[in-house]
Enzyme design. Sequence first.
Site, PDB file in Angstrom:
ATOM      1  N   ASP A  81      46.097 -17.891  11.951  1.00  0.00           N
ATOM      2  CA  ASP A  81      46.565 -16.678  11.268  1.00  0.00           C
ATOM      3  C   ASP A  81      45.718 -16.496  10.014  1.00  0.00           C
ATOM      4  O   ASP A  81      45.582 -17.428   9.208  1.00  0.00           O
ATOM      5  CB  ASP A  81      48.038 -16.806  10.880  1.00  0.00           C
ATOM      6  CG  ASP A  81      48.961 -16.733  12.085  1.00  0.00           C
ATOM      7  OD1 ASP A  81      48.464 -16.574  13.214  1.00  0.00           O
ATOM      8  OD2 ASP A  81      50.191 -16.840  11.901  1.00  0.00           O
ATOM      9  N   ASP A 135      58.042  -9.235  18.879  1.00  0.00           N
ATOM     10  CA  ASP A 135      58.521 -10.123  17.821  1.00  0.00           C
ATOM     11  C   ASP A 135      59.926  -9.684  17.440  1.00  0.00           C
ATOM     12  O   ASP A 135      60.133  -8.533  17.047  1.00  0.00           O
ATOM     13  CB  ASP A 135      57.590 -10.036  16.614  1.00  0.00           C
ATOM     14  CG  ASP A 135      56.135 -10.278  17.006  1.00  0.00           C
ATOM     15  OD1 ASP A 135      55.904 -11.193  17.813  1.00  0.00           O
ATOM     16  OD2 ASP A 135      55.256  -9.548  16.523  1.00  0.00           O
TER      17      ASP A 135
END
EC number: 5.3.1.16
Length: 237
Positions: A8, A127
């Site tokens: 990330d 998500d």
Amino acid sequence: MEILPAIDLKDGFAVRLSKGDMNTAKIYSKNPSDLAKKFEDFGAKWLHIVDLDGAFKGMAVNFKVIEEIAKSTNLKIEVGGGIRDENDIKKYQNLGVKRFILGSTALNDIELTKNLAKVYKIAVGIDARDGFVAVQGWADVSKISALELARIYKDSDVDAIICTDISKDGMLSGVNSEFAKNIALKSGKKTIASGGVKDINDIINLQKIDEIYGVIIGKAYYEGHINLQEVFKLIEI
């Protein structure tokens, strides 16, 4: 089962968050391409990259870093965070990126997402916060349930679903395998579980669930809770 180490990106560095909160960002590497090469040496075939800055801004922010990673490894890369249209996809495709993750776009423009999936390898990122889809870097929670969005893409050409239980993400509390299984059943797509992997036992348990195609490993590796070399040996058995 496919194992995807995760990088990330925030401000050009490899970080991990807790529950998607940018204020919790902890830097694990200031040279993400070296990290990617290490994953490749461990035996990884795929690499999961999220441009966190891009997810919030709705545009590629860490493009140059991703370009460097793509050039320095032979990993198959999937990228998400800030991809909003075909032009964004083409830019990444020119780097050799193999799969493109649409999150906010997959919720806000279903027709575009389905059309793009006819041409490119698209993964829909679902998500969920308390069962409902979160977008814009998880800052906004919609009124559409994760399972409903999965169902919408059942008869599409979407290549995969990547599902994250935000309450688990970065918490090392164990992956929500039931959530991932239900997403797989609703969508009929190969489903990649993300968020909360604690240790190798999570991987062993996920392997037993036929509906789950893969798993993303992030903080468990960075915090030393999981040995990726052992994981890749386990998968080969």
